[in-house]
Structures are given as C-alpha cells and as structure tokens.
Write an enzyme that holds these catalytic residues in place. Sequence first.
Site, short mmCIF file in Angstrom:
data_model
loop_
_atom_site.label_atom_id
_atom_site.label_comp_id
_atom_site.label_asym_id
_atom_site.label_seq_id
_atom_site.Cartn_x
_atom_site.Cartn_y
_atom_site.Cartn_z
N PHE A 807 -12.80 -21.51 27.74
CA PHE A 807 -12.92 -20.75 26.48
C PHE A 807 -12.91 -19.25 26.76
CE2 PHE A 807 -16.19 -18.70 23.66
CZ PHE A 807 -15.37 -18.58 22.54
N HIS A 808 -12.22 -18.51 25.89
CA HIS A 808 -12.20 -17.05 25.93
C HIS A 808 -12.65 -16.52 24.57
CE1 HIS A 808 -11.07 -12.91 26.28
NE2 HIS A 808 -10.42 -13.06 27.41
N SER A 809 -13.81 -15.85 24.56
CA SER A 809 -14.35 -15.29 23.32
C SER A 809 -13.59 -14.04 22.90
CB SER A 809 -15.83 -14.98 23.50
OG SER A 809 -16.37 -14.39 22.33
#
Length: 960
Positions: A807-809
């Site tokens: 995941f990349h915020s």
Amino acid sequence: MAKEKDGLVVASLSGKWVSYTHTVFAYSAFFSALIVGMWLHFHKIVQNEHYGYPDEWFPSVSATIGDRYPERSIFQLFIAITSGPRFMLVFLWYVLTARPGAFAPKFVASIGLIRTVLCGGWVYITSTDDHDWHDIFMISYLVFTLPWTLGCLALSPQNATAIRYRKILAGLFFGTLVPLVYFFIQHKVHRVAGAYTIYAFFEWSLILFDVGFDAVTAFDFKGFELRIVDTKGLSKGHGVAVADAVLEKAKRQNQSIPQQLIGGTYSWNHMFDAAADVYVGFIFWSVLTSLGVTVWYFPLWHMGISGYEALVMTSISPFLLGIGPFRRFAVSNQRLLHLLSVSGIAAFLVKDPVYRLFAVGTGVSFACLAWSATFWADRNNPHRLDAKISAFSLGLLMSSIAKYANHTNNPVWPIMNDINGGWNKTGLCLAILAVLRATRRSAGSFGEMPRNRKGGSSMLAACGLAGLLFGLHSLLSDSSTMILWVWDGYPVKGPLAVPHGSWTLAAMGVGFVIGLFYPNLASTWATFGIASVSAAIFYSNEGWTGYYGALILAAYLTSIVPPFITSAVGHGPGKTFGVAFLIYNILVLAHVWVVAYAFVPGGPLLRERTDIVMTLMMLLIGAGVFSIRGTSISPGPTPSKRSILARSKLRAYAVYTLTMLQLLSVSIAFLRFPSYDYQPYHPEEKLLTAGIWTVHFALDNDMWSSERRMRDAIKDLELDVVGLLESDLQRIIMGNRDMTQFLAEDLGMYADFGPGPNKHTWGAALLSKFPIVNSTHHLLPSPVGELAPAIHATIDAYGELIDVVVFHSGQEEDVEDRRQQSQYLAKLMGSSNRPMILLSYLVTKPHEGNYHTYVSETSRMRDIDPTDDWDRWCEYILFRGIRRVGYARVSRGTITDTEIQVGKFVVGEPENPIREGGLRETGEVPEESVPAGWRFPEMFKGKGVRGHRYHVFDRPRYYQ
C-alpha cells in the site's frame, strides 16, 4: 550396367527414396525412443516438476529422448542415420527449384541447412546436459521452421497433390502451436494437473506434422533419378514453380501482391541498404523514447516542476523546414542531420544528468528534423518514400523488440551503461555506420513523379500525424504496455508480458504488411470505425477481452503509417511535421497530467481522464483520415517496368526484415518464458523474509537505470516477499518500462504489477518467491490528492495461505485523503481471517494520528517495531497471525531516496504474545539467541556493502 552416351551408369536410384529414407528413420528415431521409454521408465518420464502418474500419463518429447538410457542412445543413433538423407533432401529441393538469378531458392536452401544443423544441436545437447543450450537450439530450430515451411510452399512446383498435402500439414503444424502454448502456460503458470500430458500430445503432433511436411517431397522427387556415372554433370530443375505462375499472373493483371516478393533477383548490397535504413529508424525511436525518461529525472527529484520539462519541445524542430533556405539545406544535408541525431545515442558518455539531458534533447531535435526532411525529399520518388516509411515503422518494431529482449529497457538509452545491461557502445558504432550507409546515394533511386494530388488540408494531415505518433509512442513503444493496461491480478485471466508480448509485436507486423500493400484499405472510414471500437474495448475491459481490442488497435496504428506520412509530404513540411510534433507534445503532457495532476498547474482538469486523452488521439487520427479521403488523385503516367521492379524489391527487403524481426521476437518469448520453479531462501526454517521499498521509478541518484542494483540488494537481503512502491513506469515520460520483469525473472519470483497504468497511480508491485494464489487491486479514496494504490494478495507459503498487502498512502498535504485511506485499509485488512503482513508507505508518525487506525481493533494488525522510533515516517511493516522474529532498516545507498525495511517471520508458528507493556513491548532478544537461519546477512553490518547498511539503530532486531 547401362551404357549411356555421357558415361557409364554405375548405379541409379529414384529421388523419392531420399524422402522415404528420411521419413522412415526420422519417425523411427522418435517413436522407438517413445516405445522403449514407456516400457522401461514410464513413471519417471511422465513425472514433471508438479505432478506425476496418474495425473500425468504421457511423456513430453524432451523427457523421452533426452533423459535416460537406452532410449536416448536409440534416438541419437537413428537421428544420426537421418542426417544424410536430410542433407540430400535439402540439396534436391534446391536443384528442383533453382532458376538462374533467383534469390529465393538459395535463401530457402540456406534455411534448410541451418535448420538441419540446429536439429543436431538440440538432439546431441539434451536438457540434462545443458538446459539453456538445448532450449536455444530447440527454439532456433522452431523459428527457422517458419521460413522453411513458407519458402517450400512458395517455391512448390505445380504438383496439385504435393501442394495440397503441404498446405494441410503446414496448417496443422502452425495451428498446433496455439494449443501447445496454451497448455504449456496452464502447466507452468496455473499448475493444472494433467495439462502437461495434453501439452505432450500436441508436442508429439508437431513431430508428426514436421516430418510429414518434408515427406511430401516424395511427390516432387519421383521425377528425379540419382545416378552415379563416370563423368561430371548434373541437371538443374527447370520445372515451372507456383511462384513463377503467380508472378506471371500478377504481371498480367498489373497487381502488387505479396507473392511477388519471392521472385526476381536481389543483391546483398541493397539488402544492407535496407538494413541500414531500418537501423536509422531504430535510432530515431530510441532517441525519441529516451527523452521522456531523462526529463522525468528532474521533476522526480525536485518533487515538482523543475524547468527542464521544456526540453520536451525539442521535437518541434521540423518547424524550421518552413524556412525555404533552411529546408533546402536540410534536404541537401540529410547525412549531417542524421549524424547529429546520433548525439542522443552518444549521450551515455556524459555523466552529469543535466548535460546528458541536453545531449538527448539535441539528438531528438536533429532526429525529428532529419526524418521530416527525408520524407519530404523523397515525396517525388514513390518507391524510395515507401522504403523510408517502412524503415520508420520497422525501426519502431525493432526498438520494441530490443526492449522486449532487455526487460523493457532499450539497451542504447542514455540511462543504460555497461554495468546495468546497456549496449551503448555497440549501438553507437552501428548507428554511425548505418547513417553513413543509409544516406549515401542509392544506385536504385529513380526520379519518377507521383500522381498529382489535389485537396486535403495540411492542418488535418498534421493532426492525423500527431495522433498517430502519440499512439505509436504511448502504446506500442513497449510490448508490455497494453498488456499491463488489461492486467487485473491473480489468478491469471489475461495475457502475460512474456510470452504474449510477442503477440503485440505480431499485431504490429500484421499492420505493417497491411499498410505496405493495402494503404487505401488502412485509411478507410470503415477501418477507422473498427479501430475506434477496438480502442473503446481496450480501454473499458480487462483480461483477454481488453487485449483483443488492443491487438486490433495495434495493427491499425501501424497500418496507417504509410498513408498518413504520404499525405503529410503532400504539404509543406513545416506546416505538417512541425504542427504534428507540437500537437504530439501536447498529448504527451496530457498523458502525464492524468496522473501527475497534483504537481502541475491546471492538473485537476485532466485528473484521471485517460479516456479524454484516448478519445482525443482517435479524433486526431480521424482528422488524418478525413484529409486523406478528401484528397483527389489524378492519374499519372504508367509506371515503368524499372520502377515496378524497384518498388517490388524494396517491399521484399522490408518483408524479409519484418520476418527476421518477428522470428527474433518469438525466440525472445521462448527464451524468457519463466520457469515458475521458485524456492524461498530458507525453506528448512519455514522462514518468510518480507521487505518494503520505495524505488523512485527505477532511476538512481545519477539518472541510471537501477533495476540491477535493486536486484543485488533484494538478493543479498534474501527477501522472499517484497513490496515496491513508485513502480509504475508505463508512460511516455517514464520510458514505458516495467521494472518487475527483470527483477522477477532474475530473482525467480512471481510478480503482480498492481493497478495498471490506466488506473492513474504512481504504482505498487509485489514480488514473491511463493505462488500468488489470488490478488485484487484497490484504489483507495482520494477526494483531493493523488490516488493511493493497494494490492491485496494471498500467497501459498509452505502450504499455508498468508495475505500480503502492499500500500502507498497519499501526500502529506492531503489530510482528509489520508484519513479516508486509513479507514478503508483498516477495513480491508480486518476483512480477512488469514495471517497477514502489510508492506506500506503510510505517511504518519508512530503512535500518532492515522497510525491508530492502521494499528487498531478494526485491522487487528500489530507494528513490527512498536517502539517510538523518531526517524520512522513513511514506511511501515505491520503483521498479525504469524510469528515475527526479526526487523531491520537498511540504508538506501544511491539507488533511491527511501530505505529498505525488512521483517522476518516464521510460518506455521503462533503470533508473538503481547507481554506486559502492551503493544509497545518488544520482546527483543540478542542475535546470539536465535537460530542462524533466522539471522540477517552479516554483509550489511558496519559500513555495509554498495552503500547499504543497517542504520538508525545500526543493527537488526530480533524478537521472541
């Protein structure tokens, strides 16, 4: 003994016995080995890496002939006996088809000889002896089977029975390749029980059809009688071949059809000219496609507009051709302009990124100027214009194949060098030689004027050319781009970059042939309508449905190159080519704006609107079609025989080149096909080592491609699972690359290329030594800022299903985005009951703000390092349901701007207990108390290796 006037006949034999002997011994070699192998070693030869009897119950050809004694020896004995008749068969075929001055019989005979030698290669070097060389010889043999088969069909004498059997057997042979590849993928990728047995049946069918095809020569050779006499002399075959009849009919009808390509005489001199032209086209596309990736380096490190983006406009240099004196200079000095364009290839010699970018920009400027001047200069020479347009198209195909062979990096790009897989020096030398060769005056040039054209609009022609250039660059400059557009995770439900990248290249080849021979068909409104529907299908669908639309679109784009360029040269070059490259640049920027909207002025207007860009591309192409259809052509003088012959030869050279390129792409697909037999680093301890790394689009601090350096770090850290962020490179500005291909193939890992390039993210990717059972791609809520991608995958680790989330915020500035994203991800993680590992970029401080959403009762996740680490801000590893045994932070070196975080887990053991002190209690233990197999590599201690070392707390941490 009969006494003849020309000597004493010692012995005589009908030529058909050569075919009979070849057929009998070839079949005997294979089927005697099959019988003996099934009798003596049945269970062993049906066993493969996944299944054995009873799931698999019929052996493959390789397992039968190469693995065991005595079947291997029996096979090799019969094949050795077959070699004599085989060489004689090739010789008799040449004798039968040879005609004075004809090139095709010599070419086909050469192919036959090479193919025979290659057969000996994979027969006597078995997969057990040397797997790689066995595969190389086998694949090369199959590749050379195509020109041999087509050549025999084209040169076949007028024997109706032989022609019918050849067509049937050739159709069966090539038709069998489709299910053969399908079931091989079912076996290798999907591990379907019994698929390899079905594959084996199709593989044995290829043997039947291949040998049977050559057996048909018995019908042709029965008119031959081989004699041994006491004087010299050998009759040449003078029978009328099918090719001759076709050519004569074509001449009578004054038609240009593909069969004409096999007739006439050809010179190696002109073939080298054609090859040089294509390589100059390769230079153009290599230089043009390198501009974006070198420009991208600067906003990447500036985190915004840097000013260097202005060099994108270096391609509008054709505007200068609107100035009369300069136009005359350019036309008269094409060699100089093409040589100056080579500066884009030589840019790798410049170490400083700024000056390297300027060298590339210079190369692009001169390349666009040179090709525009070349097209316009040949406007009055139809067949020379055809040749240059063909070289332009084949140069693109060659560039895509070069990237296909080099894991989506063009080996002559200025981001490549000797260390990271570049062939820059070789490419530069060949570029200079090719330009010198291609720009010399051709003895075959004739000055016939084309038919007079009236009407048409220079602006519409420029718009069409702009849309075409953008389509070719954005979608076809890499064979994997359109495949990744339709990729939607595991289980595999669509094409793979390997081997299906060769399908994209084949579609480009089909389009090239259509454009070369039927340009009027390519530029009709009906064809445009089909292409538009295909573009919509491609954009709107995933998996095979979307890819079928992509293949039709690929064929269409390459087919309209000839009519669009021919239309453009009917107007002033400054108006058409200058405007075309200007509009093309606007499309390139729009193509970036759809994902980079948070960093550019006016970006929100195109936020996530790839559909607008695609629609605009097709509308521009439609304008080009409108211009062509609005052009009236008055009949000109009847072309001379010399002109017809010259045009046919140039087309023949183009098709020969296309054939070689397509065979090369098929070979690459076979050689690159993954083994799918990957093993974790420490299976004996059931250890799973996971890492997270933000890799900054595979460009290091000095603007070099960094895949190989990344590979070294991942391998040395013994990562079984790794999440890569900022990994989507499938845009013009990033070079249309895919870093996961090299990393996955070299490291032996399964790869999931997160949300595709049409999903408007900076990318997330997952590499795993363990099979990926299932994966889904997510776009998290982003009402204001950039989209946040996530991959939720389930892997099979030592027989246990474990979930991994990458995941990349969103950006720090977009507070509401990050809050909504944390809630979405927490619910996603909490929805699974399996053990889970999160590899993430969270943009939060430990134990503050959104951290408590990610580590919460909803997610049920724990932080691998629950201490108050003041230095940790972005990257986090969370886990649950699995035993954590180690954690380390490794410095980035000069590869990227973000460290590597690594966690070690033991599969099958219960999660670490939460002791007194709650979530912040670490349970840390000294390194000496953990088994050696659990420990992190020693090489990263102290000063480390290649700029990577354990940092922040200067050592790994281990836990109870």
